[in-house]
Design a protein around this motif. Structure first.
Motif, PDB file in Angstrom:
ATOM      1  N   ARG A   1      -0.703   5.034 -27.266  1.00 26.86           N
ATOM      2  CA  ARG A   1      -1.508   5.960 -28.116  1.00 26.86           C
ATOM      3  C   ARG A   1      -1.744   7.227 -27.761  1.00 26.86           C
ATOM      4  O   ARG A   1      -2.741   8.075 -28.096  1.00 26.86           O
ATOM      5  N   ALA A   2      -1.273   7.787 -26.921  1.00 26.43           N
ATOM      6  CA  ALA A   2      -1.305   9.190 -26.243  1.00 26.43           C
ATOM      7  C   ALA A   2      -1.058  10.344 -27.392  1.00 26.43           C
ATOM      8  O   ALA A   2      -0.407   9.939 -28.557  1.00 26.43           O
ATOM      9  N   PRO A   3      -1.454  11.564 -27.019  1.00 24.98           N
ATOM     10  CA  PRO A   3      -1.030  12.446 -28.024  1.00 24.98           C
ATOM     11  C   PRO A   3       0.386  12.604 -28.306  1.00 24.98           C
ATOM     12  O   PRO A   3       1.105  12.145 -27.615  1.00 24.98           O
ATOM     13  N   ALA A   4       0.744  13.169 -29.441  1.00 25.98           N
ATOM     14  CA  ALA A   4       1.992  12.731 -29.822  1.00 25.98           C
ATOM     15  C   ALA A   4       3.147  13.716 -28.945  1.00 25.98           C
ATOM     16  O   ALA A   4       2.702  14.669 -28.441  1.00 25.98           O
ATOM     17  N   PRO A   5       4.239  13.255 -28.684  1.00 26.40           N
ATOM     18  CA  PRO A   5       5.248  13.847 -27.867  1.00 26.40           C
ATOM     19  C   PRO A   5       5.509  15.432 -28.382  1.00 26.40           C
ATOM     20  O   PRO A   5       5.261  15.687 -29.519  1.00 26.40           O
ATOM     21  N   LEU A   6       5.873  16.445 -27.360  1.00 29.40           N
ATOM     22  CA  LEU A   6       6.156  17.484 -27.700  1.00 29.40           C
ATOM     23  C   LEU A   6       7.322  17.648 -28.655  1.00 29.40           C
ATOM     24  O   LEU A   6       8.212  17.122 -28.728  1.00 29.40           O
ATOM     25  N   ALA A   7       6.984  18.509 -29.545  1.00 32.63           N
ATOM     26  CA  ALA A   7       8.339  19.126 -30.456  1.00 32.63           C
ATOM     27  C   ALA A   7       9.276  19.637 -29.470  1.00 32.63           C
ATOM     28  O   ALA A   7       8.883  20.356 -28.597  1.00 32.63           O
ATOM     29  N   PRO A   8      10.540  19.127 -29.322  1.00 31.96           N
ATOM     30  CA  PRO A   8      11.531  19.459 -28.713  1.00 31.96           C
ATOM     31  C   PRO A   8      11.522  21.148 -28.541  1.00 31.96           C
ATOM     32  O   PRO A   8      11.751  21.847 -27.515  1.00 31.96           O
ATOM     33  N   GLY A   9      11.674  21.723 -29.751  1.00 28.87           N
ATOM     34  CA  GLY A   9      11.483  23.250 -29.669  1.00 28.87           C
ATOM     35  C   GLY A   9      13.041  23.879 -29.466  1.00 28.87           C
ATOM     36  O   GLY A   9      13.790  22.883 -29.065  1.00 28.87           O
ATOM     37  N   ARG A  10      13.113  25.050 -29.629  1.00 32.92           N
ATOM     38  CA  ARG A  10      14.604  25.711 -29.388  1.00 32.92           C
ATOM     39  C   ARG A  10      14.706  25.875 -27.917  1.00 32.92           C
ATOM     40  O   ARG A  10      13.634  26.317 -27.335  1.00 32.92           O
ATOM     41  N   SER A  11      15.670  25.780 -27.407  1.00 32.06           N
ATOM     42  CA  SER A  11      15.754  25.910 -25.758  1.00 32.06           C
ATOM     43  C   SER A  11      15.674  27.401 -25.586  1.00 32.06           C
ATOM     44  O   SER A  11      16.137  28.361 -26.342  1.00 32.06           O
ATOM     45  N   PRO A  12      14.794  27.545 -24.527  1.00 33.88           N
ATOM     46  CA  PRO A  12      14.741  29.218 -24.234  1.00 33.88           C
ATOM     47  C   PRO A  12      16.113  29.807 -23.586  1.00 33.88           C
ATOM     48  O   PRO A  12      16.168  30.791 -23.190  1.00 33.88           O
ATOM     49  N   PHE A  13      16.913  28.994 -23.163  1.00 33.53           N
ATOM     50  CA  PHE A  13      17.897  29.151 -22.606  1.00 33.53           C
ATOM     51  C   PHE A  13      19.430  29.017 -23.259  1.00 33.53           C
ATOM     52  O   PHE A  13      19.353  28.430 -24.290  1.00 33.53           O
ATOM     53  N   ASP A  14      20.534  29.955 -22.782  1.00 38.73           N
ATOM     54  CA  ASP A  14      21.578  29.721 -23.359  1.00 38.73           C
ATOM     55  C   ASP A  14      22.219  28.732 -22.447  1.00 38.73           C
ATOM     56  O   ASP A  14      22.109  28.147 -21.431  1.00 38.73           O
ATOM     57  N   ALA A  15      23.688  28.513 -22.959  1.00 37.74           N
ATOM     58  CA  ALA A  15      24.247  27.175 -22.444  1.00 37.74           C
ATOM     59  C   ALA A  15      24.741  27.373 -20.761  1.00 37.74           C
ATOM     60  O   ALA A  15      24.737  26.489 -19.777  1.00 37.74           O
ATOM     61  N   ARG A  16      24.954  28.721 -20.456  1.00 42.17           N
ATOM     62  CA  ARG A  16      25.412  29.080 -19.152  1.00 42.17           C
ATOM     63  C   ARG A  16      24.130  28.947 -18.213  1.00 42.17           C
ATOM     64  O   ARG A  16      24.206  28.192 -17.170  1.00 42.17           O
ATOM     65  N   GLN A  17      23.030  29.559 -18.801  1.00 42.38           N
ATOM     66  CA  GLN A  17      21.749  29.436 -17.906  1.00 42.38           C
ATOM     67  C   GLN A  17      21.567  27.984 -17.776  1.00 42.38           C
ATOM     68  O   GLN A  17      20.932  27.671 -16.621  1.00 42.38           O
ATOM     69  N   ARG A  18      21.520  27.382 -18.755  1.00 45.16           N
ATOM     70  CA  ARG A  18      20.975  25.804 -18.619  1.00 45.16           C
ATOM     71  C   ARG A  18      21.947  25.129 -17.633  1.00 45.16           C
ATOM     72  O   ARG A  18      21.353  24.274 -16.873  1.00 45.16           O
ATOM     73  N   ARG A  19      23.242  25.465 -17.516  1.00 48.34           N
ATOM     74  CA  ARG A  19      24.318  24.656 -16.559  1.00 48.34           C
ATOM     75  C   ARG A  19      23.805  25.004 -15.238  1.00 48.34           C
ATOM     76  O   ARG A  19      23.531  24.200 -14.552  1.00 48.34           O
ATOM     77  N   ALA A  20      23.490  26.317 -15.070  1.00 50.42           N
ATOM     78  CA  ALA A  20      22.895  26.763 -13.630  1.00 50.42           C
ATOM     79  C   ALA A  20      21.773  25.838 -13.435  1.00 50.42           C
ATOM     80  O   ALA A  20      21.533  25.489 -12.315  1.00 50.42           O
ATOM     81  N   LEU A  21      20.857  25.973 -14.228  1.00 51.13           N
ATOM     82  CA  LEU A  21      19.335  25.283 -13.893  1.00 51.13           C
ATOM     83  C   LEU A  21      19.584  23.891 -13.625  1.00 51.13           C
ATOM     84  O   LEU A  21      19.046  23.180 -12.757  1.00 51.13           O
ATOM     85  N   ALA A  22      20.574  23.171 -14.742  1.00 51.01           N
ATOM     86  CA  ALA A  22      20.706  21.953 -14.220  1.00 51.01           C
ATOM     87  C   ALA A  22      21.221  21.470 -12.728  1.00 51.01           C
ATOM     88  O   ALA A  22      20.720  20.453 -12.244  1.00 51.01           O
ATOM     89  N   ALA A  23      22.151  22.437 -12.414  1.00 53.84           N
ATOM     90  CA  ALA A  23      22.527  22.354 -11.004  1.00 53.84           C
ATOM     91  C   ALA A  23      21.771  22.123 -10.122  1.00 53.84           C
ATOM     92  O   ALA A  23      21.599  21.651  -9.060  1.00 53.84           O
ATOM     93  N   ALA A  24      20.818  23.303 -10.138  1.00 54.25           N
ATOM     94  CA  ALA A  24      19.684  23.664  -9.060  1.00 54.25           C
ATOM     95  C   ALA A  24      18.866  22.353  -9.187  1.00 54.25           C
ATOM     96  O   ALA A  24      18.607  21.971  -8.301  1.00 54.25           O
ATOM     97  N   CYS A  25      18.607  21.848 -10.419  1.00 55.83           N
ATOM     98  CA  CYS A  25      17.726  20.709 -10.397  1.00 55.83           C
ATOM     99  C   CYS A  25      18.128  19.482  -9.677  1.00 55.83           C
ATOM    100  O   CYS A  25      17.486  18.924  -8.821  1.00 55.83           O
ATOM    101  N   GLU A  26      19.522  19.369  -9.859  1.00 51.77           N
ATOM    102  CA  GLU A  26      20.237  18.252  -9.020  1.00 51.77           C
ATOM    103  C   GLU A  26      20.196  18.288  -7.465  1.00 51.77           C
ATOM    104  O   GLU A  26      20.022  17.376  -6.897  1.00 51.77           O
ATOM    105  N   ARG A  27      20.238  19.612  -6.887  1.00 48.43           N
ATOM    106  CA  ARG A  27      19.853  19.901  -5.784  1.00 48.43           C
ATOM    107  C   ARG A  27      18.605  19.760  -4.862  1.00 48.43           C
ATOM    108  O   ARG A  27      18.387  19.431  -3.991  1.00 48.43           O
TER     109      ARG A  27
END
Ligand SMILES: Cc1cc2nc3c(=O)[nH]c(=O)nc-3n(C[C@H](O)[C@H](O)[C@H](O)COP(=O)(O)OP(=O)(O)OC[C@H]3O[C@@H](n4cnc5c(N)ncnc54)[C@H](O)[C@@H]3O)c2cc1C
Lengths: 193, 562
Positions: free
Chosen positions: A33-59
């Motif tokens: 019964r926790a507060p409602a999940p966040l609305a996904p919202g629009r990504s603040p990043f473009d696809a290229r940025q997302r790809r770089a950040l995802a790779a950084a997260c994995e490392r």
């Protein structure tokens, strides 16, 4: 209105929690019964940025991809107040990850081998990446924090997919174990005092 | 609108440790009480173990761009916006997410100026009351909220009554701390907790989940005022809690008698409520701010501030911390594998509470609280990365997490000590920063007295000695913080005293300059004491409310039409 004050408003109007509303039985899964999940919202990043950040997260935290950390990061940075204060920094960092990668190896960050990626991230960690209006070290610290959150946080935020992070540490932060008190009383175990 | 001309006997501003006991006592005495609480009204179902939402966002405290404080440390010329200095904003205040380690003040705390003969650079003052006057109210507070503990084992504490509940089950490793501390000639004792060890007053016992500090208790077993005092206050039928309502000004009449309170309701609409008595309990920093915000033509420097002392003598708590990392298998080999997942260590030391042999210019130290590291996994990971100055990431970070949860046992101590009042520590209104309603934010200036820092370092050293003496020997022992400050504990911005020229409140915590205005959070405390003050705030609020109730009974304060 931000979530906090809206909550206050709703609770104030409905008088939730007034005397007599205390549940008799405790729900083991209180977070249902926790507060409602966040609305996904629009990504603040473009696809290229997302790809770089995802790779950084994995490392930063191997297994981050499987746990859904990049999507978690995306959603968190899309909402207030991070959308204002942090998303621009992360967008900038994504560009810098790629430009550093291209300078040194002629490829974007996501395509580099792990060691080369680590070397570049190490420069962010050490604050050695310099760019106008960008501070590498605070960015790196935030990145580590968000990776840990996305790996070990409640899955309802979109990370820690299938509780992979909790399974890894072997510790379910939402457990609730009345057996623990039973075992203490049943054994009549003497206390040190 | 009906509400515009609303009138009650008592308005209580803030529903936390300082507000709730007064509201309950006065409602039970027959007064009509309205509590104005700025934050939301959470119920048990809101309290989850979702670490991201509950601990790492704005569940307890709004973001600083909506509700800022500003802070200026030491010689810094400019104050900067911060989230420090809030305890919590919700019905129940900081008692909802506190850990509930409960300590009473000691006799020395009430006469620090006399006992020390003064200390250069510190603005020490004795309290106008002594421990004997507060003691029955400590007893009352413990019974009404529900405190678990074992009396008679802390030789430094004065108490005549047993605790209402037996102590919580400690983790087996408590024996390691006991043994090490005793070997050093110290006197460990079981920490009293505002957590139920048995069913009490219709509330269930603790389930030992360990999610106390920074969480709300979904079980209702933590003795927050939300779980313990506010339900009976509401059940009296004479106390209403109005959540999401922020008091913005206290009003007085031409004779400087309190008249009522102006507040912004949940929709941001300004409203006014008349009251015979106003009890201000918005936390030490925010209560000072509200008095300053209540300035008018006749009180240009704020209410109850003819002396200029409102906001002065801010004291926090000195803070230090040390950590020992033990090998879980070695501990289990020594103590047995049973109950190794219990969450509470439950041990404290007060040997340095008043210790002339401590080796500092001041014999007044404080409390060591030994505890297990919090089970929060994100926090654990961030802590490890931070301790390694952020060089720990990648596979080594994952490996560290695995070790932390599978192989290691982290035993820590926290030191809470006297924060000496100095001219450089005070609260005033920030000339620039405003909250979301456009009201000036509180500006917090903080300066440390070097002697308080010395004492804190010596106490951290003592704690490390205990950790190092444990058997099995820890893999690693290290100091994590010393000569530091915790802003969660704040006191002293409206000192009480018998001399109206040197204090804001009288001994009953009524403002010298404003009749029927009382302040019952930790603002009244002339000195911080050497332990977290929540039990003291609760006890004093019960004490003050009994005085107010007495004035109602005597007809000194008329009761309004009901
Ligand atoms: C993480 C954490 C752990 C802690 N653990 C312990 C512990 O183990 N032991 C211990 O003794 N203490 C502990 N404390 C400290 C404890 O929470 C405080 O001492 C206590 O809550 C202070 O009581 P108070 O009445 O001064 O303020 P609060 O309890 O904070 O209550 C003040 C209330 O006033 C409200 N308010 C503020 N301004 C306004 C306004 N203008 N109008 C209306 N309402 C307003 C606030 O929203 C708040 O709810 C802990 C604190 C923290 C943060």
């Amino acid at each position: 209105m931000n979530r906090f004050s809206r909550r206050a408003w709703i609770c104030g109007l409905l008088g939730l929690g007034a005397a007599g509303l205390w549940p008799r039985r405790v729900r083991p899964q209180g977070h249902a019964r926790a507060p409602a999940p966040l609305a996904p919202g629009r990504s603040p990043f473009d696809a290229r940025q997302r790809r770089a950040l995802a790779a950084a997260c994995e490392r930063v935290l191997p297994g981050a991809g499987e746990a859904g950390v990049p999507g978690y990061l995306d959603r968190q940075l899309a909402r207030e107040p991070f959308s204002r204060f942090l998303a621009p920094t992360f967008g900038r960092a994504a560009e810098l990850l790629d430009s550093q990668a291209r300078e040194a190896h002629g490829q974007v960050f996501a395509e580099l081998p792990a060691e080369a990626q680590d070397a570049i991230l190490g420069r962010f960690q050490a604050g050695a990446v310099q760019a106008q209006g960008f501070q590498a070290r605070p960015f790196f610290e935030h990145l580590v924090r968000f990776c840990l959150e996305g790996f070990l946080g409640d899955p309802r935020h979109g990370g820690n997919r299938a509780e992979v992070g909790w399974r890894f540490i072997g510790h379910h932060p939402c457990w609730w174990s009345p057996r623990r008190i039973d075992s203490l009383t049943r054994r009549g175990r003497a206390l040190p005092y | 609108m009906a509400r515009e001309r609303e009138s009650v006997d008592v308005v209580v501003i803030g529903s936390g440790a300082g507000g709730a006991p007064a509201a309950l006592t006065l409602a039970e005495a027959g007064a009509r009480v309205l509590i104005l609480e700025k934050g939301p009204y959470y119920s048990l179902g809101d309290f989850t173990h979702d670490e991201v939402s509950i601990c790492r966002r704005d569940f307890w405290v709004p973001w600083e761009h909506l509700d800022p404080h500003t802070i200026r440390k030491g010689a810094e010329p400019e104050a900067r916006v911060t989230r420090e200095g809030w305890v919590s904003q919700c019905v129940g205040g900081g008692t909802v997410h506190m850990s509930g380690f409960f300590y009473r003040l000691h006799a020395e705390d009430f006469r620090l100026a006399t006992l020390t003969g003064g200390l250069d650079g510190a603005e020490l003052a004795d309290w106008p009351i002594d421990l004997a006057e507060l003691e029955p109210f400590y007893d009352l507070a413990e019974v009404r909220v529900g405190v678990s503990g074992q009396a008679g084992l802390n030789p430094f504490e004065v108490r005549k009554r047993p605790f209402p509940l037996p102590p919580l089950h400690p983790h087996p490793a408590a024996a390691l701390v006991d043994e090490a501390a005793r070997g050093l000639g110290l006197t460990p004792f079981p920490t009293a907790r505002a957590v139920l060890s048995r069913s009490y007053g219709g509330r269930p016992p603790c389930n030992y989940c360990g999610f106390c500090g920074e969480y709300g208790c979904e079980n209702g077993s933590k003795s927050s005022v939300l779980a313990s005092l506010l339900p009976p206050a509401e059940a009296s039928g004479r106390c209403e809690i109005r959540a999401g309502c922020m008091a913005s000004r206290i009003e007085v009449d031409g004779q400087d008698r309190v008249q009522g309170v102006v507040y912004l309701d949940a929709q941001g609409v300004e409203r006014r409520v008349q009251a015979r008595v106003v009890v201000l309990a918005a936390s030490a920093i925010e209560s000072a701010r509200l008095l300053l915000l209540s300035a008018d033509g006749r009180h240009p420097h704020g209410l109850a501030n003819g002396t200029g002392l409102v906001g002065k003598h801010l004291t926090l708590s000195t803070f230090g911390k040390g950590t020992a990392i033990l090998d879980r298998a070695q501990v289990a080999a020594r103590l047995g594998a049973d109950h190794m997942d219990l969450p509470f260590l439950q041990r404290s030391l007060q040997d340095d509470y008043w210790n002339p042999r401590l080796g500092a210019a001041l014999p007044k130290g404080g409390t060591h609280n030994f505890l297990l590291h919090h089970p929060n996994p994100i926090n654990a990971g961030v802590r490890m990365a931070m301790d390694a100055k952020w060089t720990l990431w990648g596979q080594p970070l994952k490996e560290a997490l695995r070790r932390y949860f599978h192989d290691e046992l982290w035993i820590e101590f926290e030191v809470f000590g006297e924060f000496l009042p100095v001219p450089g520590s005070f609260v005033d209104l920030d000339p620039r920063a405003k909250d979301r309603w456009g009201l000036p934010a509180a500006r917090i200036s903080v300066a440390h007295h070097p002697v308080a820092d010395d004492v804190n370092r010596l106490m951290v050293r003592r704690g490390l000695d205990v950790l190092e003496a444990m058997q099995p020997r820890p893999v690693k022992v290290y100091p994590w913080a010393w000569a530091n400050t915790t802003y969660h504990l704040q006191h002293g911005t409206c000192r009480f005293g018998d001399d109206p020229g040197r204090s804001v409140l009288d001994r009953d915590c009524q403002a010298h300059e404003v009749r029927n205005l009382y302040v019952t959070d930790a603002s009244f405390m002339p000195t911080s004491g050497g332990c977290p003050a929540t039990p003291t705030i609760l006890a004093n609020s019960f004490r003050v409310a009994s005085k107010i109730a007495e004035r109602f009974r005597r007809g000194e304060i008329a009761r309004g039409q009901v």
